[in-house]
Design an enzyme around this catalytic site. Structure first.
Site, PDB file in Angstrom:
ATOM      1  N   LYS A  21      23.235 -17.750 -35.442  1.00 38.76           N
ATOM      2  CA  LYS A  21      22.752 -16.994 -34.283  1.00 38.76           C
ATOM      3  C   LYS A  21      23.914 -16.388 -33.504  1.00 38.76           C
ATOM      4  O   LYS A  21      23.836 -15.244 -33.037  1.00 38.76           O
ATOM      5  CB  LYS A  21      21.904 -17.895 -33.383  1.00 38.76           C
ATOM      6  CG  LYS A  21      20.571 -18.308 -34.004  1.00 38.76           C
ATOM      7  CD  LYS A  21      19.657 -19.028 -33.023  1.00 38.76           C
ATOM      8  CE  LYS A  21      20.059 -20.450 -32.762  1.00 38.76           C
ATOM      9  NZ  LYS A  21      19.036 -21.183 -31.955  1.00 38.76           N
ATOM     10  N   HIS A  62      17.129 -29.774 -33.769  1.00 42.62           N
ATOM     11  CA  HIS A  62      15.798 -29.248 -33.457  1.00 42.62           C
ATOM     12  C   HIS A  62      14.736 -30.151 -34.082  1.00 42.62           C
ATOM     13  O   HIS A  62      14.846 -30.574 -35.235  1.00 42.62           O
ATOM     14  CB  HIS A  62      15.662 -27.824 -33.988  1.00 42.62           C
ATOM     15  CG  HIS A  62      14.490 -27.080 -33.415  1.00 42.62           C
ATOM     16  ND1 HIS A  62      13.197 -27.371 -33.759  1.00 42.62           N
ATOM     17  CD2 HIS A  62      14.421 -26.064 -32.516  1.00 42.62           C
ATOM     18  CE1 HIS A  62      12.366 -26.565 -33.098  1.00 42.62           C
ATOM     19  NE2 HIS A  62      13.094 -25.765 -32.339  1.00 42.62           N
ATOM     20  N   SER A  88      23.179 -22.328 -13.263  1.00 44.42           N
ATOM     21  CA  SER A  88      21.974 -21.547 -13.553  1.00 44.42           C
ATOM     22  C   SER A  88      20.738 -22.431 -13.478  1.00 44.42           C
ATOM     23  O   SER A  88      20.812 -23.648 -13.680  1.00 44.42           O
ATOM     24  CB  SER A  88      22.079 -20.890 -14.933  1.00 44.42           C
ATOM     25  OG  SER A  88      22.372 -21.841 -15.938  1.00 44.42           O
ATOM     26  N   GLU A 111      16.391 -22.735 -14.431  1.00 43.32           N
ATOM     27  CA  GLU A 111      15.323 -22.248 -15.297  1.00 43.32           C
ATOM     28  C   GLU A 111      13.957 -22.533 -14.679  1.00 43.32           C
ATOM     29  O   GLU A 111      13.707 -23.609 -14.141  1.00 43.32           O
ATOM     30  CB  GLU A 111      15.411 -22.901 -16.681  1.00 43.32           C
ATOM     31  CG  GLU A 111      14.373 -22.344 -17.658  1.00 43.32           C
ATOM     32  CD  GLU A 111      14.762 -22.572 -19.090  1.00 43.32           C
ATOM     33  OE1 GLU A 111      15.869 -22.116 -19.479  1.00 43.32           O
ATOM     34  OE2 GLU A 111      13.982 -23.208 -19.821  1.00 43.32           O
ATOM     35  N   PHE A 116       7.595 -34.475 -22.018  1.00 46.83           N
ATOM     36  CA  PHE A 116       8.555 -33.409 -22.326  1.00 46.83           C
ATOM     37  C   PHE A 116       9.431 -33.784 -23.523  1.00 46.83           C
ATOM     38  O   PHE A 116       9.653 -32.965 -24.415  1.00 46.83           O
ATOM     39  CB  PHE A 116       9.444 -33.126 -21.111  1.00 46.83           C
ATOM     40  CG  PHE A 116       8.810 -32.249 -20.067  1.00 46.83           C
ATOM     41  CD1 PHE A 116       7.504 -31.829 -20.178  1.00 46.83           C
ATOM     42  CD2 PHE A 116       9.531 -31.838 -18.963  1.00 46.83           C
ATOM     43  CE1 PHE A 116       6.916 -31.022 -19.220  1.00 46.83           C
ATOM     44  CE2 PHE A 116       8.962 -31.026 -17.988  1.00 46.83           C
ATOM     45  CZ  PHE A 116       7.650 -30.618 -18.117  1.00 46.83           C
ATOM     46  N   GLN A 155       5.857 -37.605 -16.935  1.00 48.59           N
ATOM     47  CA  GLN A 155       6.189 -36.216 -17.227  1.00 48.59           C
ATOM     48  C   GLN A 155       7.355 -36.115 -18.203  1.00 48.59           C
ATOM     49  O   GLN A 155       7.299 -35.356 -19.175  1.00 48.59           O
ATOM     50  CB  GLN A 155       6.524 -35.478 -15.934  1.00 48.59           C
ATOM     51  CG  GLN A 155       6.838 -33.997 -16.121  1.00 48.59           C
ATOM     52  CD  GLN A 155       7.308 -33.345 -14.834  1.00 48.59           C
ATOM     53  OE1 GLN A 155       8.211 -33.841 -14.171  1.00 48.59           O
ATOM     54  NE2 GLN A 155       6.670 -32.233 -14.460  1.00 48.59           N
ATOM     55  N   ARG A 169      13.352 -18.341 -31.475  1.00 46.14           N
ATOM     56  CA  ARG A 169      12.247 -18.251 -32.428  1.00 46.14           C
ATOM     57  C   ARG A 169      10.938 -18.481 -31.685  1.00 46.14           C
ATOM     58  O   ARG A 169       9.970 -17.782 -31.876  1.00 46.14           O
ATOM     59  CB  ARG A 169      12.404 -19.289 -33.551  1.00 46.14           C
ATOM     60  CG  ARG A 169      11.429 -19.032 -34.696  1.00 46.14           C
ATOM     61  CD  ARG A 169      11.344 -20.170 -35.673  1.00 46.14           C
ATOM     62  NE  ARG A 169      10.638 -21.316 -35.107  1.00 46.14           N
ATOM     63  CZ  ARG A 169      10.224 -22.351 -35.815  1.00 46.14           C
ATOM     64  NH1 ARG A 169      10.480 -22.399 -37.112  1.00 46.14           N
ATOM     65  NH2 ARG A 169       9.591 -23.356 -35.248  1.00 46.14           N
ATOM     66  N   GLY A 170      10.915 -19.473 -30.807  1.00 43.78           N
ATOM     67  CA  GLY A 170       9.779 -19.691 -29.933  1.00 43.78           C
ATOM     68  C   GLY A 170       8.778 -20.694 -30.461  1.00 43.78           C
ATOM     69  O   GLY A 170       8.729 -21.001 -31.653  1.00 43.78           O
ATOM     70  N   ASP A 171       7.970 -21.195 -29.535  1.00 43.09           N
ATOM     71  CA  ASP A 171       6.931 -22.162 -29.874  1.00 43.09           C
ATOM     72  C   ASP A 171       5.642 -21.433 -30.221  1.00 43.09           C
ATOM     73  O   ASP A 171       5.235 -20.498 -29.529  1.00 43.09           O
ATOM     74  CB  ASP A 171       6.662 -23.096 -28.697  1.00 43.09           C
ATOM     75  CG  ASP A 171       7.891 -23.918 -28.335  1.00 43.09           C
ATOM     76  OD1 ASP A 171       8.610 -24.328 -29.267  1.00 43.09           O
ATOM     77  OD2 ASP A 171       8.119 -24.144 -27.134  1.00 43.09           O
ATOM     78  N   HIS A 207      23.203 -25.886 -16.668  1.00 39.59           N
ATOM     79  CA  HIS A 207      21.930 -25.168 -16.664  1.00 39.59           C
ATOM     80  C   HIS A 207      20.832 -26.171 -16.302  1.00 39.59           C
ATOM     81  O   HIS A 207      20.578 -27.115 -17.054  1.00 39.59           O
ATOM     82  CB  HIS A 207      21.659 -24.554 -18.035  1.00 39.59           C
ATOM     83  CG  HIS A 207      20.413 -23.721 -18.093  1.00 39.59           C
ATOM     84  ND1 HIS A 207      20.282 -22.545 -17.396  1.00 39.59           N
ATOM     85  CD2 HIS A 207      19.235 -23.903 -18.767  1.00 39.59           C
ATOM     86  CE1 HIS A 207      19.083 -22.025 -17.645  1.00 39.59           C
ATOM     87  NE2 HIS A 207      18.434 -22.838 -18.459  1.00 39.59           N
TER      88      HIS A 207
END
Length: 299
Positions: free
Chosen positions: A173, A156, A20, A22, A225, A221, A113-115, A275
Site C-alpha cells: 500500500k 488484520h 489527530s 477520529e 470493538f 463496549q 479496503r473497507g468492511d 491518533h
C-alpha cells in the site's frame, strides 16, 4: 486545508507529536446532534492537526461522512481526512466520490479496503477494486490528495496467514503511493514497537506510522470493538475491567489513566504522532491530552 503529508513533514524536526482525532457518522439524529454541536467543538479547542471521519460498512454513511468533513473544515478551520473504501464502489463511482471530496476543499484520503455490510464477507465489486493498494494507486493518479492507509500491529483479523504477511501487504500500500499509516487500536505497546521495527528495519518503510489510541469508556463496549477488529485485551487489563464490571464511570476514569500511560511510553519512544479513536465523545480524549501536557488546562 493542508495536505497531511505536509503536516508531518513540517513537524518532523520540532519534537512535537501530530495529534489527530477520529469520528464516525452517528446512526441517530440525537447522536449526530451531540457529535456536531457538542463533542467536535469541545475537541476542536485542543487544536488537533487533523480529524478523520470514517466511512460505514459497505459505504453506507457516505453522505454523512462528507457532511461531517465539510463542517469540521468550515466551522472549525481544521484539516479533515475523509475515509474511502473499495466496498460497493466501481472505479467510476470512486472517481465521483473523490471529486465530491475535492469540491469540499478536502485534500486528504484514508484509502481502505473497507468492511462489508454487517454479516457479509468482502467481495470485489465488478469494475471496482479488490485491494486497498489498488485504491491508493487510483487515488494517487487523480492528483492533489495526500493518502493514508490503515496498519494493524496485531495483524488484520481477516488475514489467515498472520501479521507478518499482513505487514507485507501494508508495504504494498505504501509502495502504491500512501504517505502515512494510521494503526488499528491496541493496548499493548509491545505490539506497536514490533510492528514499527519490522516495517522500518526489515521492510524499509520510511512513512510515519501513527499509533491508534482509545480511552476505554466501558468494558462491554471495548469488548465488542476488539472482537470486531481483532485487537487483544491483555490479561492484566482484562482482569481490571472485570473488577470494574458495569461501573462505567469508574471504567472511564481508569481508561483515561491507562491511555495516558500508554501514550507516555509511546512518546518517549519517539512516535511521530497519536491518533485518538474518540468514540464520538470528547471528555476522555481531552483529559488524556491534558495529562500529557499537550493542551492547556482551560480546554
Amino acid at each position: 486545508m493542508q495536505l497531511i503529508r505536509d503536516i508531518y513533514a513540517a513537524k518532523r524536526n520540532t519534537g512535537k507529536p501530530i495529534i489527530s482525532f477520529e469520528f464516525f457518522p452517528p446512526k441517530t439524529t440525537e447522536g449526530e446532534h451531540n457529535l456536531i454541536e457538542k463533542h467536535i467543538p469541545a475537541l476542536a479547542l485542543a487544536r488537533p492537526d487533523f480529524c478523520s471521519v470514517t466511512y460505514g460498512a459497505g459505504g453506507s454513511t457516505r453522505d454523512k461522512t462528507l457532511m461531517i468533513v465539510e463542517r469540521i473544515q468550515r466551522e472549525h478551520g481544521l484539516t479533515a481526512l475523509a475515509h474511502l473504501t473499495c466496498v460497493n464502489h466501481t472505479r467510476d463511482e470512486v472517481r465521483a466520490v473523490l471529486e465530491k471530496i475535492r469540491a469540499l476543499g478536502c485534500q486528504n484520503i484514508l484509502a481502505l479496503r473497507g468492511d462489508p455490510p454487517l454479516g457479509g464477507e468482502f467481495q470485489q465489486t465488478p469494475g471496482g477494486f479488490e485491494y486497498a493498494a489498488e485504491l491508493v494507486q487510483f487515488t494517487r493518479r487523480q492528483g492533489g490528495f495526500s493518502i493514508g492507509v490503515a496498519g494493524f500491529p496485531e495483524g488484520h483479523i481477516a488475514n489467515p496467514n498472520g501479521k507478518f504477511d499482513d505487514w507485507k501487504h501494508l508495504k504494498e500500500k505504501v509502495e502504491a503511493g500512501a504517505d502515512f499509516v494510521l494503526t488499528q487500536l491496541f493496548f499493548d505497546n509491545a505490539d506497536y514497537f514490533e510492528f514499527r521495527d519490522y516495517l522500518t528495519n526489515r521492510l524499509g518503510l520510511q512513512v510515519p506510522l501513527i499509533p491508534g489510541i482509545v480511552a476505554i469508556l466501558s468494558a462491554g463496549q471495548i469488548t465488542r470493538f476488539t472482537q470486531l477488529c481483532g485487537a487483544k485485551i491483555p490479561p492484566p487489563l482484562r482482569k481490571k475491567l472485570d473488577e470494574l464490571g458495569e461501573n462505567d464511570e469508574a471504567t472511564a476514569e481508569f481508561g483515561i489513566e491507562y491511555a495516558t500511560r500508554q501514550c507516555e511510553e509511546l512518546l518517549r519512544a519517539g512516535v511521530p504522532g497519536l491518533h485518538f479513536y474518540t468514540l464520538n465523545k470528547s471528555h476522555s480524549t481531552v483529559q488524556v491530552l491534558k495529562n500529557l501536557g499537550l493542551v492547556k488546562a482551560a480546554c
